[in-house]
Design a protein around this motif. Structure first.
Motif, PDB file in Angstrom:
ATOM      1  N   ILE A 126       0.812  -1.211   0.000  1.00 24.94           N
ATOM      2  CA  ILE A 126       0.000   0.000   0.000  1.00 24.94           C
ATOM      3  C   ILE A 126       0.851   1.269   0.000  1.00 24.94           C
ATOM      4  O   ILE A 126       0.578   2.216  -0.745  1.00 24.94           O
ATOM      5  N   TYR A 127       1.902   1.276   0.836  1.00 31.86           N
ATOM      6  CA  TYR A 127       2.649   2.529   0.976  1.00 31.86           C
ATOM      7  C   TYR A 127       4.039   2.255   1.552  1.00 31.86           C
ATOM      8  O   TYR A 127       4.193   1.413   2.432  1.00 31.86           O
ATOM      9  N   GLY A 128       5.031   2.965   1.047  1.00 30.08           N
ATOM     10  CA  GLY A 128       6.371   2.863   1.616  1.00 30.08           C
ATOM     11  C   GLY A 128       7.440   2.675   0.561  1.00 30.08           C
ATOM     12  O   GLY A 128       8.060   3.654   0.112  1.00 30.08           O
ATOM     13  N   PRO A 129       7.702   1.423   0.143  1.00 30.25           N
ATOM     14  CA  PRO A 129       8.745   1.188  -0.852  1.00 30.25           C
ATOM     15  C   PRO A 129       8.502   1.990  -2.129  1.00 30.25           C
ATOM     16  O   PRO A 129       7.354   2.177  -2.553  1.00 30.25           O
ATOM     17  N   GLU A 130       9.579   2.431  -2.736  1.00 30.86           N
ATOM     18  CA  GLU A 130       9.476   3.245  -3.944  1.00 30.86           C
ATOM     19  C   GLU A 130       8.848   2.454  -5.098  1.00 30.86           C
ATOM     20  O   GLU A 130       8.059   2.986  -5.881  1.00 30.86           O
ATOM     21  N   HIS A 131       9.199   1.174  -5.171  1.00 28.83           N
ATOM     22  CA  HIS A 131       8.673   0.310  -6.228  1.00 28.83           C
ATOM     23  C   HIS A 131       8.243  -1.027  -5.619  1.00 28.83           C
ATOM     24  O   HIS A 131       8.931  -1.558  -4.743  1.00 28.83           O
ATOM     25  N   VAL A 132       7.123  -1.554  -6.087  1.00 26.33           N
ATOM     26  CA  VAL A 132       6.673  -2.883  -5.687  1.00 26.33           C
ATOM     27  C   VAL A 132       6.616  -3.748  -6.935  1.00 26.33           C
ATOM     28  O   VAL A 132       5.993  -3.366  -7.939  1.00 26.33           O
ATOM     29  N   ILE A 133       7.280  -4.903  -6.898  1.00 29.36           N
ATOM     30  CA  ILE A 133       7.298  -5.830  -8.030  1.00 29.36           C
ATOM     31  C   ILE A 133       6.549  -7.092  -7.631  1.00 29.36           C
ATOM     32  O   ILE A 133       6.931  -7.781  -6.684  1.00 29.36           O
ATOM     33  N   ILE A 134       5.491  -7.388  -8.365  1.00 30.03           N
ATOM     34  CA  ILE A 134       4.666  -8.557  -8.091  1.00 30.03           C
ATOM     35  C   ILE A 134       4.907  -9.618  -9.159  1.00 30.03           C
ATOM     36  O   ILE A 134       4.734  -9.355 -10.352  1.00 30.03           O
TER      37      ILE A 134
END
Length: 212
Positions: A126-134
């Protein structure tokens, strides 16, 4: 191509079209090996990287690929020596440059559906890391939101509860009991209907059956 390969590719094209409408960044890989290579290229040297609990992350080879890199800082809670260190890594992960995870289910309309026990994985989504890779196998794509929620409750959660040796109704029966057991791993349900900021969440669909 085999009928299964054709089916996965056609469904992926539809799903990615709808994910992109919702501002996700998307890519399709036929194999886990291709996905790992592609995802690795997204992470530049000097990055701080973390990840949430995921059978797809480990089974695909993504975990090993990141652990072999000496040019990144990997926040790996499996290396923690105490519960306090695990908690510290959870909090540091929210400031990571890149955060890897899978999704318990994805709708063909472009929504992510996830259920968590403690919520650390979903907090990062939802929030925090600059990029999320799924990274997600095509076995996780469902026609509707209702189908996706049912998949998480009656497929992913029972398997994970069994894997984690949890004493829950679903671990015994294979079906959700909507329990409030002390061992329950379904505390938080999150439906992600768009990526904000745009393209922060990157979804790599894989033409294989992976994870739970």
């Amino acid at each position: 191509m085999t009928p299964t390969e054709t089916y996965y590719e056609n469904l992926a094209n539809l799903t990615m079209k709808n994910l992109e409408k919702r501002h996700f960044q998307c890519h399709y890989c036929k194999t886990a090996q291709e996905a790992v290579a592609f995802a690795s290229e997204l992470v530049p040297a000097g990055s701080t990287v973390s990840f949430g609990g995921s059978m797809t992350f480990s089974d695909s080879g993504m975990a090993d690929a990141l652990k072999q890199r000496s040019d990144i800082t990997l926040l790996d809670r499996s290396q923690a020596g105490s519960p306090e260190e695990v908690k510290e890594i959870y909090h540091k992960s929210l400031n990571a440059d890149y955060y890897f995870m899978s999704s318990n289910a994805i709708t063909s309309e472009g929504e992510l559906v996830n259920i968590d026990g403690t919520g650390n994985r979903l907090a990062a989504l939802i929030y925090g890391p600059e990029h999320v890779i799924i990274l997600a196998g095509m076995n996780k794509v469902c026609p509707t939101l209702g189908d996706a929620i049912s998949r998480v409750k009656n497929v992913a959660s029972p398997k994970n509860a069994s894997r984690l040796n949890r004493n829950t109704p679903c671990a015994s029966t294979g079906l959700c009991g909507n329990c409030l057991s002390p061992d329950c791993i379904c505390s938080h349900t999150v439906i992600t209907r768009r990526s904000a900021p745009e393209k922060r969440i990157k979804v790599i669909l894989i033409g294989e059956s992976l994870g739970y």
